[in-house]
Design a protein around this motif. Sequence first.
Motif, short mmCIF file in Angstrom:
data_model
loop_
_atom_site.label_atom_id
_atom_site.label_comp_id
_atom_site.label_asym_id
_atom_site.label_seq_id
_atom_site.Cartn_x
_atom_site.Cartn_y
_atom_site.Cartn_z
N VAL A 1 4.09 0.87 2.22
CA VAL A 1 5.42 0.95 1.94
C VAL A 1 6.24 2.21 1.79
N ALA A 2 5.41 3.18 1.58
CA ALA A 2 5.94 4.59 1.46
C ALA A 2 4.78 5.61 1.54
N ILE A 3 5.14 6.84 1.83
CA ILE A 3 4.20 7.94 2.15
C ILE A 3 4.81 9.08 1.17
N ALA A 4 3.67 9.71 0.35
CA ALA A 4 3.78 10.94 -0.46
C ALA A 4 2.80 11.86 -0.29
N ALA A 5 3.23 12.85 -0.13
CA ALA A 5 2.29 14.12 0.25
C ALA A 5 2.41 15.25 -0.80
N CYS A 6 1.24 15.94 -1.15
CA CYS A 6 1.29 16.86 -2.02
C CYS A 6 0.59 17.98 -1.19
N GLY A 7 0.48 19.15 -1.69
CA GLY A 7 -0.26 20.26 -0.85
C GLY A 7 -0.69 21.55 -1.59
N GLN A 8 -1.20 22.25 -0.83
CA GLN A 8 -1.77 23.71 -1.51
C GLN A 8 -0.40 24.42 -1.82
N MET A 9 -0.43 25.12 -2.63
CA MET A 9 0.74 25.79 -3.24
C MET A 9 0.79 27.25 -2.57
N LEU B 1 0.90 -1.33 0.21
CA LEU B 1 -0.03 0.02 0.09
C LEU B 1 0.73 1.23 0.09
N PHE B 2 0.23 2.30 -0.55
CA PHE B 2 1.08 3.67 -0.46
C PHE B 2 -0.14 4.57 0.24
N LEU B 3 0.64 5.23 1.09
CA LEU B 3 -0.21 6.27 1.79
C LEU B 3 -0.05 7.86 1.10
N ALA B 4 -0.99 8.19 0.57
CA ALA B 4 -0.99 9.44 0.16
C ALA B 4 -1.85 10.68 0.82
N ILE B 5 -1.02 11.72 1.05
CA ILE B 5 -1.63 12.82 2.00
C ILE B 5 -1.59 14.10 1.03
N ASP B 6 -2.93 14.75 1.20
CA ASP B 6 -3.10 15.91 0.17
C ASP B 6 -3.56 17.12 1.40
N VAL B 7 -2.57 17.92 1.41
CA VAL B 7 -2.88 19.14 2.46
C VAL B 7 -3.80 20.11 1.72
N GLY B 8 -4.81 20.12 1.63
CA GLY B 8 -5.72 21.11 0.77
C GLY B 8 -5.89 22.44 1.73
N THR B 9 -6.86 23.58 0.98
CA THR B 9 -7.21 24.72 1.49
C THR B 9 -8.21 24.43 2.39
N GLY B 10 -9.16 23.43 2.26
CA GLY B 10 -10.20 23.06 3.29
C GLY B 10 -10.30 21.78 4.11
N SER B 11 -9.26 21.10 3.81
CA SER B 11 -9.01 19.92 4.50
C SER B 11 -7.78 19.07 4.33
#
Length: 500
Positions: free
Chosen positions: A75-83, A5-15
Amino acid sequence: MSHDLFLAIDVGTGSVRAALVDTRGRILAVYSHEHEQIVPQFGWAEQRPDDWWTGVVAAVRGVLDTVAEARSRVVAIAACGQMHGTVLVGGDGALVRETAPLWNDKRTVDYVTAFEAAHAPADYLADCANPPTPAWPGFKLQWLRDNDPSAYRRAEVVLMPKDYVNLRLTGEIAMDRNDGGASFLMDPRTGDWSQKMIAMLGLDADKLAPLRNATEILGRVSEKAAIETGLRQGTPVLVGGADYPVALLGSGVCRPGVGSEVMGTSAIITAIASGPLLDPSVCNVGTVEGNWGAFMLLESGGDAMRWARRAFDEKKSSYADIVLKAAQAPAGSDRLFFMPYLTGERLGQHRNARAQYFGIGAAHGLAHMHRAVLEGVAFAVKRHINILDRISDAPLERVVASGGGAKAELWMKIKASVYGIPILVPHEPECGLVGCAIMAAAATEQFSRVEDAADAFVSYEQEISPDPLWADTYRPMQEFFEKLYAHSQVLYDDLDRLAR
């Protein structure tokens, strides 16, 4: 239990959202935690970085609880986020300022105006790949330097939102070149900070985080973060990426000739190119696979339909009703044009542009008015495509659509016919989360290239081709739209003067 499994994290403006994605790119579970936006005064927008971390803890724990033995399978964690959210951190990794100004914060407008007055585009475009705008962290740092000097002085490093989350996960500090390239401070030729731009803005180079590629392993989940989040200590964490280029990747837009249109409140058209496309009306962001996304934004995309619903129906009709009504009018709306510049333009010399109908005759009715809005947005985006094609070595051959507007089949068919190229709709709308999984798959050597991972993970549920008869109608109308756009500009300043 294997790591699958991959863990994806998205740091958005609302959540903050966390998702578990399997090694074939399927999203198995998503959990979200909302956070608030702080508006201290008109035009300002801030958030507390600590709220992002609170959201990460809640979202990660929530999603781990939904899949059996997930903690040991990641197996790995990848994050993206608001710019562009500009976070100031001290030498101990702690915040030196409780809040961070966000991408939509306009407090820097005077700094942008002063920069434009002092410098011609030829002085800086090649050194930062972008025209000036209040969103860029470079201008936010100027404001912080002058208006919160104590915090600026105490800051050891400047981070973007997902970088702060990564710091809390691993204790390591870095910024990816996608966020860096959209700061107004990175040299696109070297992929490193531009000493020229730093000097032009009067900033401190030693406060800028080291720049790395999005798919590199930044570090591993620390003991403290493991206790807080429920993650396995030592799980690899990627450098990660800015949310927009990661979403491009997650929609399969990662090669020259392929474009993206995000059809939300605004309409953002992006063309992938091997390098930035330098033009005062074009913004550029580095992409995960190492290309560049040149993009132009139409402020009133879906917002034009929202305006029509309010103005003509007093919100009594649904958006679906408006589309059904528009379908009653012929392609071209019997030569009725709508210029969709309801809130001006983001860049260029005519930010005070206005919307208008042109060509109204006695035979036109409500169906024509609604269809002309849909067609006017398409003509305006096609104008942007023409600009991008003109300065690119790889004209757009197809466009991948996402956002709410992609659900309106008539609008999609109008756009494909105006653009003269097919439009594809991804099967999985959560493009940012898929993009994180693609990065993780490449970082863990499941695929040798991120493009190969994108090919495996992304599929399309629909392809809309141009209607040949509609395209024949729209082609000369596009030429007229461009002429109307040019002729209208001389009136905007005169119109503003009437209000003084």
